[in-house]
Enzyme design. Structure first.
Site, PDB file in Angstrom:
ATOM      1  N   ASN A 210      28.798  48.062  34.953  1.00 39.48           N
ATOM      2  CA  ASN A 210      29.882  47.303  34.316  1.00 39.48           C
ATOM      3  C   ASN A 210      29.344  45.956  33.850  1.00 39.48           C
ATOM      4  O   ASN A 210      28.148  45.688  33.960  1.00 39.48           O
ATOM      5  CB  ASN A 210      31.051  47.146  35.293  1.00 39.48           C
ATOM      6  CG  ASN A 210      30.613  46.460  36.564  1.00 39.48           C
ATOM      7  OD1 ASN A 210      30.212  45.310  36.553  1.00 39.48           O
ATOM      8  ND2 ASN A 210      30.641  47.193  37.678  1.00 39.48           N
ATOM      9  N   LYS A 337      46.777  44.982  45.795  1.00 45.10           N
ATOM     10  CA  LYS A 337      45.430  45.049  46.411  1.00 45.10           C
ATOM     11  C   LYS A 337      45.396  44.308  47.740  1.00 45.10           C
ATOM     12  O   LYS A 337      44.719  44.720  48.671  1.00 45.10           O
ATOM     13  CB  LYS A 337      44.385  44.464  45.453  1.00 45.10           C
ATOM     14  CG  LYS A 337      43.920  45.511  44.456  1.00 45.10           C
ATOM     15  CD  LYS A 337      42.857  45.072  43.512  1.00 45.10           C
ATOM     16  CE  LYS A 337      42.617  46.237  42.549  1.00 45.10           C
ATOM     17  NZ  LYS A 337      42.073  45.873  41.277  1.00 45.10           N
TER      18      LYS A 337
HETATM   19  O1  PMT Z   1      29.982  38.575  37.800  1.00 50.46           O
HETATM   20  P1  PMT Z   1      30.686  37.772  36.704  1.00 50.46           P
HETATM   21  O2  PMT Z   1      30.159  38.100  35.333  1.00 50.46           O
HETATM   22  O3  PMT Z   1      30.691  36.298  36.992  1.00 50.46           O
HETATM   23  O4  PMT Z   1      32.210  38.239  36.666  1.00 50.46           O
HETATM   24  C1  PMT Z   1      33.047  37.944  37.743  1.00 50.46           C
HETATM   25  C2  PMT Z   1      33.943  39.129  38.115  1.00 50.46           C
HETATM   26  C3  PMT Z   1      34.894  39.432  36.978  1.00 50.46           C
HETATM   27  C4  PMT Z   1      33.088  40.368  38.419  1.00 50.46           C
HETATM   28  C5  PMT Z   1      34.718  38.702  39.403  1.00 50.46           C
HETATM   29  O5  PMT Z   1      35.466  37.562  39.118  1.00 50.46           O
HETATM   30  C6  PMT Z   1      35.634  39.811  39.895  1.00 50.46           C
HETATM   31  O6  PMT Z   1      36.772  39.948  39.493  1.00 50.46           O
HETATM   32  N1  PMT Z   1      35.080  40.650  40.828  1.00 50.46           N
HETATM   33  C7  PMT Z   1      35.742  41.864  41.333  1.00 50.46           C
HETATM   34  C8  PMT Z   1      35.600  42.957  40.331  1.00 50.46           C
HETATM   35  C9  PMT Z   1      36.224  44.231  40.804  1.00 50.46           C
HETATM   36  O7  PMT Z   1      35.527  45.159  41.051  1.00 50.46           O
HETATM   37  O8  PMT Z   1      37.524  44.187  40.967  1.00 50.46           O
HETATM   38  P2  PMT Z   1      38.412  45.454  41.477  1.00 50.46           P
HETATM   39  O9  PMT Z   1      39.799  45.001  41.201  1.00 50.46           O
HETATM   40  O10 PMT Z   1      37.932  46.716  40.816  1.00 50.46           O
HETATM   41  O11 PMT Z   1      38.118  45.539  43.017  1.00 50.46           O
HETATM   42  C10 PMT Z   1      38.923  44.878  43.988  1.00 50.46           C
HETATM   43  C11 PMT Z   1      38.069  44.408  45.131  1.00 50.46           C
HETATM   44  O12 PMT Z   1      37.558  45.540  45.835  1.00 50.46           O
HETATM   45  C12 PMT Z   1      36.874  43.568  44.735  1.00 50.46           C
HETATM   46  O13 PMT Z   1      36.751  42.519  45.674  1.00 50.46           O
HETATM   47  C13 PMT Z   1      35.700  44.526  44.840  1.00 50.46           C
HETATM   48  O14 PMT Z   1      34.505  43.830  45.197  1.00 50.46           O
HETATM   49  C14 PMT Z   1      36.154  45.457  45.959  1.00 50.46           C
HETATM   50  N2  PMT Z   1      35.644  46.837  45.857  1.00 50.46           N
HETATM   51  C15 PMT Z   1      35.857  47.571  44.754  1.00 50.46           C
HETATM   52  C16 PMT Z   1      35.396  48.879  44.711  1.00 50.46           C
HETATM   53  C17 PMT Z   1      34.704  49.409  45.822  1.00 50.46           C
HETATM   54  N3  PMT Z   1      34.228  50.632  45.804  1.00 50.46           N
HETATM   55  N4  PMT Z   1      34.521  48.645  46.906  1.00 50.46           N
HETATM   56  C18 PMT Z   1      34.986  47.384  46.953  1.00 50.46           C
HETATM   57  O15 PMT Z   1      34.808  46.701  47.951  1.00 50.46           O
END
Ligand code: PMT
Length: 410
Positions: A210, A337
């Site tokens: 991503n 979440k």
């Molecule tokens: O890295 P940059 O370019 O600075 O961009 C920053 C960012 C946009 C990546 C950051 O600000 C951000 O939003 N990070 C989380 C991205 C994400 O995966 O969001 P999500 O809504 O899909 O996941 C929710 C949470 O679960 C996140 O904390 C993620 O780390 C966690 N997760 C997700 C999937 C997974 N299999 N395991 C997890 O722990």
């Protein structure tokens, strides 16, 4: 915080560039002011490049070098804007002028015009430093409340040995932070931060990933470290240098990140998951490169482990922070979440907003906590956003969450 860094003419002027960086790491905005003789040792361009701001070198000068009253008025406004003036290196001459109230260039005028804190870090030949005139001037400044960071003993550029070498960048930064009330308020915490994307291999040459650059997670690691925390940064592939002083663990896939987080979890008192972890990976990655054919190809995917949800179970007093990268109904998804992942806080960012989310140097965040509170922030540099997140972690800790028993560093 805004700091004016006055650079006067000495061999140690080059160290002021390092000081700029160090202060920026504390989230401080630095405006550099140079005396004419400082420009014999280092060019204003160096500081302009480091700070992204015009360096003030003249009282009345404008860019073409012509006298300009407007420019003088703009310059003097700096005196009102700053929280602190630090002069490093401070020569015997500049110290003498400050002690006597002589204002014959911008730096010495700024000193008289500002009511902000003042820090002076002298650097000069040992005899000049020990001269009664200099010592009396230093005492006069101290008596006025100026914080002096004494020079170190050692080999001096003039070939002599003794006191006169500019104090270390760390010592000067510490004095500046002390005067500004920047505290190392995370000294008791061990913060585990995840950052960057993960890569899920399809075959030896292709993978799913991503747009995460790692900037948000690295900013969090840097901010936490600067505030005194021990930091473990677990990062997927990112083109960034890990911040100084953090323990760095490089991973590639969601599976590897999961393993690394579990491995380091027992030491962590807070976990901040800024990584954009892949939700799916190919069920059967190919050992050899998939050959091109004419028909369609279907890639079967399976879920990756949900690291955040996994560690939030049985978290005890460990503070768990997740991110939510959203493109619509941000608040609704973030709150969902918070519940589904059982996190203490979710940092939501709308990754479609201008200047927010993936790869930007800035972010626009809203913090959702389990107590129902919600705090939105305007667009700001990621390092500032990181500090706001850490402020909230600290609030949660102070709101009664005990520190988990400290585990020894490996
Ligand atoms: O890295 P940059 O370019 O600075 O961009 C920053 C960012 C946009 C990546 C950051 O600000 C951000 O939003 N990070 C989380 C991205 C994400 O995966 O969001 P999500 O809504 O899909 O996941 C929710 C949470 O679960 C996140 O904390 C993620 O780390 C966690 N997760 C997700 C999937 C997974 N299999 N395991 C997890 O722990």
């Amino acid at each position: 915080m805004r700091v004016a860094l006055g650079v006067s003419g000495g061999v140690a002027a080059y160290k002021a560039a390092e000081l700029v960086r160090r202060l920026q790491q504390e989230g401080i905005d630095v405006q550099v002011v140079m005396t004419r003789s400082a420009q014999e040792f280092i060019t204003p361009l160096t500081f302009a490049a480091l700070t992204g701001q015009k360096v003030i070198t003249e009282m009345f000068g404008n860019e073409s070098g012509a006298a300009n009253v407007q420019s003088a008025i703009e310059h003097i406004a700096v005196a009102q804007r700053i929280d602190l003036l630090v002069v490093a290196p401070a020569t015997a001459n500049v110290i003498a002028k400050m002690a006597r109230g002589i204002a014959d260039d911008f730096l010495t005028t700024l000193y008289l015009a500002t009511t902000a804190h003042v820090v002076v870090a002298p650097a000069m030949n040992v005899n000049m430093w020990e001269h009664t005139a200099t010592q009396e001037n230093i005492e006069a400044l101290r008596a006025r409340g100026v914080h002096v960071v004494p020079p170190e003993e050692g080999y001096l550029a003039c070939g002599m040995t003794g006191a006169g070498r500019l104090a270390s960048v760390e010592a000067i930064a510490k004095a500046v932070c002390g005067q500004l009330g920047i505290r190392h308020d995370l000294e008791n915490e061990t913060v585990l931060v995840t950052a960057g994307p993960t890569c899920e291999d399809v075959d030896p040459v292709r993978y799913l990933t991503n747009r995460s650059s790692g900037k948000m997670g690295y900013a969090l690691a840097e901010a936490a470290s600067r505030r005194g925390a021990r930091v473990v940064l677990i990062s997927g592939p990112a083109r960034l240098d890990p911040p100084q002083g953090v323990e760095f663990v490089s991973v590639r896939s969601a599976q590897q990140m999961h393993r690394a987080v579990l491995e380091h979890l027992s030491r962590a008192t807070a976990v901040i998951m800024a990584a954009a972890v892949a939700d799916y990976r190919p069920v059967a990655p190919q050992v050899k490169k998939m050959k091109r054919g004419n028909g369609r190809v279907t890639l079967e995917l399976e879920s990756t482990p949900d690291i955040l949800a996994d560690i939030a179970r049985g978290k005890g007093d460990r503070i768990i922070v997740g991110f939510a990268a959203e493109t619509d109904h941000v608040a609704e998804h973030a709150r969902a979440k918070l519940e589904s992942k059982q996190a203490d806080m979710i940092v939501a960012n709308d990754v479609t907003a201008e200047g927010a989310g993936f790869d930007h140097d800035t972010n626009i965040i809203t913090l959702y906590s389990r107590d129902g509170s919600e705090k939105a922030f305007p667009r700001m540099p990621k390092i500032d956003a990181a500090h706001r997140i850490l402020d909230r972690v600290l609030e949660l800790r102070r709101a009664g969450r005990q520190l988990p028993a400290a585990q020894p560093a490996r």
